[in-house]
Design an enzyme around this catalytic site. Sequence first.
Site, PDB file in Angstrom:
ATOM      1  N   ASN A  80      -3.854 -10.324  -5.687  1.00 35.02           N
ATOM      2  CA  ASN A  80      -2.996  -9.657  -4.715  1.00 35.02           C
ATOM      3  C   ASN A  80      -1.537  -9.941  -5.044  1.00 35.02           C
ATOM      4  O   ASN A  80      -1.214 -10.837  -5.836  1.00 35.02           O
ATOM      5  CB  ASN A  80      -3.307 -10.151  -3.302  1.00 35.02           C
ATOM      6  CG  ASN A  80      -4.720  -9.822  -2.868  1.00 35.02           C
ATOM      7  OD1 ASN A  80      -5.185  -8.703  -3.041  1.00 35.02           O
ATOM      8  ND2 ASN A  80      -5.404 -10.800  -2.295  1.00 35.02           N
ATOM      9  N   CYS A 101     -11.528  -4.437  -5.940  1.00 39.53           N
ATOM     10  CA  CYS A 101     -10.605  -3.371  -5.553  1.00 39.53           C
ATOM     11  C   CYS A 101     -11.128  -2.067  -6.122  1.00 39.53           C
ATOM     12  O   CYS A 101     -11.247  -1.924  -7.352  1.00 39.53           O
ATOM     13  CB  CYS A 101      -9.195  -3.656  -6.067  1.00 39.53           C
ATOM     14  SG  CYS A 101      -8.041  -2.293  -5.779  1.00 39.53           S
ATOM     15  N   HIS A 123     -13.888  -6.596   5.307  1.00 42.30           N
ATOM     16  CA  HIS A 123     -13.200  -5.485   5.955  1.00 42.30           C
ATOM     17  C   HIS A 123     -13.554  -5.435   7.436  1.00 42.30           C
ATOM     18  O   HIS A 123     -14.715  -5.612   7.814  1.00 42.30           O
ATOM     19  CB  HIS A 123     -13.591  -4.146   5.321  1.00 42.30           C
ATOM     20  CG  HIS A 123     -13.133  -4.006   3.911  1.00 42.30           C
ATOM     21  ND1 HIS A 123     -11.897  -3.484   3.580  1.00 42.30           N
ATOM     22  CD2 HIS A 123     -13.739  -4.336   2.747  1.00 42.30           C
ATOM     23  CE1 HIS A 123     -11.772  -3.501   2.256  1.00 42.30           C
ATOM     24  NE2 HIS A 123     -12.867  -4.011   1.730  1.00 42.30           N
ATOM     25  N   GLU A 169      -3.908  -4.507   3.785  1.00 42.36           N
ATOM     26  CA  GLU A 169      -4.670  -5.275   2.808  1.00 42.36           C
ATOM     27  C   GLU A 169      -4.295  -6.756   2.850  1.00 42.36           C
ATOM     28  O   GLU A 169      -3.118  -7.121   2.878  1.00 42.36           O
ATOM     29  CB  GLU A 169      -4.448  -4.725   1.399  1.00 42.36           C
ATOM     30  CG  GLU A 169      -5.137  -3.388   1.163  1.00 42.36           C
ATOM     31  CD  GLU A 169      -5.384  -3.121  -0.309  1.00 42.36           C
ATOM     32  OE1 GLU A 169      -5.965  -3.997  -0.988  1.00 42.36           O
ATOM     33  OE2 GLU A 169      -4.993  -2.041  -0.776  1.00 42.36           O
ATOM     34  N   CYS A 197      -6.953   2.120  -0.368  1.00 43.91           N
ATOM     35  CA  CYS A 197      -7.812   0.970  -0.645  1.00 43.91           C
ATOM     36  C   CYS A 197      -9.220   1.497  -0.857  1.00 43.91           C
ATOM     37  O   CYS A 197      -9.842   2.022   0.076  1.00 43.91           O
ATOM     38  CB  CYS A 197      -7.770  -0.024   0.514  1.00 43.91           C
ATOM     39  SG  CYS A 197      -8.910  -1.425   0.312  1.00 43.91           S
ATOM     40  N   GLY A 203     -11.858  -0.365   1.010  1.00 38.90           N
ATOM     41  CA  GLY A 203     -11.644  -0.045   2.420  1.00 38.90           C
ATOM     42  C   GLY A 203     -12.212   1.310   2.783  1.00 38.90           C
ATOM     43  O   GLY A 203     -12.757   1.503   3.883  1.00 38.90           O
TER      44      GLY A 203
END
Length: 293
Positions: free
Chosen positions: A64, A73, A175, A224, A233, A236
């Site tokens: 990140n 990711c 998430h 995020e 994302c 996501g």
Amino acid sequence: MKFTKMQGCGNDYIYINGFTEEVRQEEKPDLVRRISDRHFGIGGDGAIFINPSEEADFEMEMYNADGSRAEMCGNGIRCVAKYVYDKGLTDKTDISVISCGQIKYLQLFLKEGKVDCVRVNMGAPELRPAYIPVSACGGDMAQNGGPESDRIVDCPIIVQDREYKMTCVSMGNPHAVVFLDDVAGLEIEKIGPYFEHHERFPKRTNTEFVKVLDRKTVQMRVWERGTGETLACGTGCCATVVACILNGLTENTVTVKLLGGEIVITWDQEENLVYMTGPAETVFDGELEFYPA
């Protein structure tokens, strides 16, 4: 050090070829923080090292923007696929990529000899609270999977003195999906950090704020973990569609509209596999001088 800036639906990362570039492991977090800075560095949502692997065709080592390691990711892994094909590291259009022990299988679609979009088998969604991880609605962490009733589906959570309903899913990273009537006007920079650092998430969480437009389309904004709001994302999007289906809100294939574009997600419930299809683009190549702090 040579690098490539890439993006998938505006979720941008700095890619470094671990086959040719040598950066000591202990130096990577600081390097990532500095090059991710949009004012004093290259600028990005983080950095990804593409390394050799014995278990898969390639390893994705992702960080990140704050220098913390991330497990997965979706947008990032699509760009890994484009990088390795376009740069000649593989001539295969079906590849495997490992990240933090998770192997994903990718199908590459070409346009004029280069990768245009990528379909990723993102694997099975994890719904057991202990493995997301998140504490259950009653406040305790469900252990060893627990019964189906231990899933965090439409579960209340108090954030900044307001009650929200969340559905929690792991796609290799945690998430929390929250359904709202309005996401465009949401002050995400104010509420996002409180979800990320909420006591119910021992490893912090990514948070998706979602408006269902119809049975096949949703609108999503994402906060995020370790980065803040991003334009997209991939994991996501996968978690969002799983949450939509668990709550009976959509069909099994859904177009997710993001600030940076659109991604199509399918949850094949018979196979219990989530498939993500979306673009991958190269922004530019460059070279920088890296001096360890």
